[in-house]
Design an enzyme around this catalytic site. Structure first.
Site, PDB file in Angstrom:
ATOM      1  N   ASP A 108      -4.765  -8.024  -4.546  1.00  0.00           N
ATOM      2  CA  ASP A 108      -4.918  -9.128  -3.353  1.00  0.00           C
ATOM      3  C   ASP A 108      -4.824 -10.341  -4.109  1.00  0.00           C
ATOM      4  OD1 ASP A 108      -4.232  -8.439  -0.851  1.00  0.00           O
ATOM      5  OD2 ASP A 108      -6.211  -6.919  -0.902  1.00  0.00           O
ATOM      6  N   CYS A 165      -9.802  -3.144 -10.564  1.00  0.00           N
ATOM      7  CA  CYS A 165      -9.072  -1.701  -9.613  1.00  0.00           C
ATOM      8  C   CYS A 165      -7.590  -1.964  -9.069  1.00  0.00           C
ATOM      9  CB  CYS A 165     -10.448  -1.156  -8.657  1.00  0.00           C
ATOM     10  SG  CYS A 165     -10.374  -2.475  -6.995  1.00  0.00           S
ATOM     11  N   GLU A 220     -11.217 -10.435  -4.856  1.00  0.00           N
ATOM     12  CA  GLU A 220      -9.865 -10.529  -4.822  1.00  0.00           C
ATOM     13  C   GLU A 220      -8.987 -12.059  -3.645  1.00  0.00           C
ATOM     14  OE1 GLU A 220      -9.514  -6.745  -2.433  1.00  0.00           O
ATOM     15  OE2 GLU A 220     -10.464  -7.275  -1.563  1.00  0.00           O
ATOM     16  N   HIS A 230       1.203  -1.149  -0.307  1.00  0.00           N
ATOM     17  CA  HIS A 230       0.404   0.152  -0.019  1.00  0.00           C
ATOM     18  C   HIS A 230       0.683   1.537  -0.501  1.00  0.00           C
ATOM     19  CE1 HIS A 230      -3.077  -2.145   0.484  1.00  0.00           C
ATOM     20  NE2 HIS A 230      -3.978  -1.467  -0.130  1.00  0.00           N
TER      21      HIS A 230
HETATM   22  C1  PEP Z   1      -6.620  -4.691  -4.278  1.00  0.00           C
HETATM   23  O1  PEP Z   1      -6.301  -5.694  -3.519  1.00  0.00           O
HETATM   24  O2  PEP Z   1      -5.718  -4.745  -5.671  1.00  0.00           O
HETATM   25  C2  PEP Z   1      -7.631  -3.656  -4.412  1.00  0.00           C
HETATM   26  C3  PEP Z   1      -7.533  -2.544  -5.424  1.00  0.00           C
HETATM   27  O3  PEP Z   1      -7.334  -3.724  -2.983  1.00  0.00           O
HETATM   28  P1  PEP Z   1      -5.858  -2.882  -1.917  1.00  0.00           P
HETATM   29  O4  PEP Z   1      -5.030  -2.686  -2.779  1.00  0.00           O
HETATM   30  O5  PEP Z   1      -6.766  -1.851  -1.211  1.00  0.00           O
HETATM   31  O6  PEP Z   1      -6.138  -3.866  -0.644  1.00  0.00           O
HETATM   32 MG    MG Z   2      -7.505  -6.180  -2.152  1.00  0.00          MG
END
Ligand code: PEP
Ligand code: MG
Length: 584
Positions: A456, A503, A432, A192
């Protein structure tokens, strides 16, 4: 660029861009506590006060969450920690020593609280020994809060932060101090912190292993966030090359600016919507500027990282409403808190495997009060009918039906209160977790849309920690199992007549885009800075050829074959401008 030169370190390109600035070494864990003298006693006392207040706030937030999950008894640990913070004898001793000895508060906090822990550790009672860890925790919390204050004032601007590991909150904190780039020893592409760097438009190279060893405070640093390399004290030639690259980048930006208002569609007319992910509120201007066709993911847990506590319903409502109004009539998808994993940890649970632990929807369903506050705020912000709600980390049908039940409960409450909201608010889920991918047919029946979270999904499908650079080679978005799973999700989603978006970071990878469109995705949600380039790519492609490309990729047995095939396709089909952009 000659990577053999010994002032070049190679790592993972985590956020694109180039920065030339001086190094600031941020030693988080190893921060030594010196017994430095102070000149301003009032300021030190004030700092102590604020650090205690901040620690109290943090602990209260933790306590309220812990009660929900752990029950009153175990949560009492945190209550006990708050009591220590309020212990008048301890606090006045520290205050008096600041006045008398004129030493930095963190030194005296360390010294005083350590007296307690030493005593407790010397005890034969295992209960007392255990409690000493709690006291140690509180000590570290106060010291961290005292240090943060110092850090903000020390990092002024125009520096590159060099650190062993970066947390999402560090990333935001530093960006506010106008940091020019990040270099870390550890960390992966989809951690993140890396995602946030991209959101914040700050170039970053992670996973260098020896950056903190080799780089000294004040060294001149070049970060190449395209190639994943860092140059320490560049010679004149290197400096001149990168200054030129920076100029070229500005020209490319201008070039991309020209297609801003053109549609996001392939040459043969297939429209692929380009939406933006929103992590920090300051991104909004950029999202509008780059003409995102909506917001495909609001990471609310990141948004509130900017706040000291989880904001109450009213505050959340104001924030969601403001974003929804700014993007209107386009749509905003608000994802409920995905706390846990590598993100803001609300409770110091010390989970052995946080990524497999109390995260996302699990935490929300265990904390219905917190969850309902957020649902009510989202519903209230939906009165113009351009807001949708999405749940993270879904792995079972129960989690969907239970979340929907809570939405219904909130709707009833709001109706009774005569508050306006969109009665048909769109509900969606993240796909995910592999179990959700397998069950997508059934899960899709329950919702209006699905969004694939590849960050994920890849981590869980391949059993590779997304934030661990040691296994970054095994984190493969073109692994045949990933590509085939994507195919399954998209086809089953379409059969169930739900819209299917992505996403995760894969959606912003130029080499992946032709495959993703060929597999049939309706829309991509990427960080705002990636929109112009991805649009340029989409506009250079032919959907019919992409379908063939996707079918070919589905037959391969190894990541190498798929990756090679996609790179070959890219190199032959995509214009030079884009190649230059990616290669810097
Ligand atoms: C993902 O897991 O691809 C996602 C968009 O959520 P995050 O990156 O916030 O876990
Ligand atoms: Mg995620």
């Amino acid at each position: 660029m000659d990577t053999k030169q010994d002032n070049i370190l190679k790592g993972i390109a985590a956020a694109p861009g180039i920065a030339i600035a001086n190094a600031f070494i941020y030693e988080k864990e190893k921060e030594s506590i010196s017994d430095e003298s102070i000149t301003n006693v009032d300021e030190a006392l004030q700092n102590l006060d604020s650090a205690l207040a901040q620690s109290r706030k943090e602990l209260r937030k933790i306590f309220s969450l812990a009660v929900d999950k752990l029950g009153e008894k175990r949560a009492a640990i945190f209550d006990a920690q708050i009591m220590i913070l309020d212990d008048p004898i301890l606090i006045s001793t520290i205050q008096n020593r600041i006045k008398k000895e004129k030493k930095v508060p963190e030194f005296l906090v360390e010294d005083e609280i350590s007296k307690y822990t030493r005593l407790m550790n010397a005890s034969n009672e295992s209960y007392m020994k255990e409690r000493s860890h709690d006291i140690e925790d509180i000590k570290n919390r106060i010291i961290r809060n005292l240090k943060k204050k110092k850090l903000r004032s020390r990092i002024l601007n125009d520096v590159v932060v060099i650190t062993s590991n970066l947390s999402p909150s560090d990333t935001v904190l530093f960006a506010r101090a106008d940091v020019k780039g990040y270099v870390t020893d550890f960390g992966g592409l989809t951690s993140h912190a890396a995602i946030l760097s991209r959101s914040l438009n700050v170039p970053a190279v992670v996973g260098l292993h020896e950056a903190t060893n080799k780089i000294k405070d004040g060294d001149l640093i070049i970060i190449d966030g395209f190639f994943g390399q860092v140059i320490i004290n560049p010679d004149e030639k290197q400096l001149a090359t990168y200054k030129k690259k920076l100029e070229k980048l500005t020209e490319h930006d201008e070039e991309l600016n020209k297609i801003k208002d053109l549609p996001s569609q392939t040459i043969d007319g297939r429209e692929v919507k380009l939406l933006a992910n929103l992590d920090v509120s300051t991104e909004m201007d950029f999202i509008l500027h780059n003409r995102a066709q909506g917001i495909g993911l609001v990471r609310t847990e990141q948004l509130f990282e900017e706040h000291e506590e989880f904001p109450d319903e009213e505050k959340q409502y104001q924030i969601y409403k403001s974003i929804a109004e700014q993007i209107y009539p386009d749509v905003i998808i608000i994802r409920t808190f995905d706390i846990g994993g590598d993100k803001v940890l609300p409770v110091d649970l010390h989970e052995p495997n946080p990524m497999l632990g109390w995260r996302g929807i699990r935490l929300l369903l265990d904390s219905p009060d917190l969850f309902k506050v957020q649902i009510r705020a989202v519903l209230r912000a939906s009165s113009h009918k351009n807001v949708k709600i999405m749940f993270p980390m879904i792995s079972s049908i129960y989690e969907i039906t239970e979340s929907k039940r809570l939405i219904d409960e909130c709707k009833k409450e709001l109706s009774a209160e005569k508050v306006q909201f969109d009665k048909n608010i769109g509900i969606g889920i993240m796909i995910e977790i592999p179990s959700a991918a397998v069950m997508v047919k059934e899960f899709a029946q329950e919702v209006e849309f699905i969004s694939i979270g590849t960050n994920d999904l890849i981590q869980y499908l391949l059993a590779v920690d997304r934030g661990n650079d040691i296994v970054s080679k095994q984190y493969q978005e073109f692994h045949p199992a990933v590509v085939r799973t994507l195919k399954h999700i998209i086809s089953e989603g379409k059969k169930a007549d739900v819209s299917v978006s992505m996403c995760g970071e894969m959606a912003a990878d130029p080499f992946a885009v032709p495959l993703l469109i060929g597999l049939g995705l309706d829309s991509l949600s990427v960080s705002a800075s990636a929109i112009p380039l991805i649009k340029k790519i989409i506009r250079s492609l032919n959907y019919k050829e992409l379908q063939v490309l996707a079918d070919e990729c589905l037959l391969f047995k190894s990541e190498t074959e798929i990756s090679k095939h996609l790179h070959h396709f890219f190199n032959t089909k995509i214009q030079d401008l884009i190649k230059n952009l990616i290669r810097g």
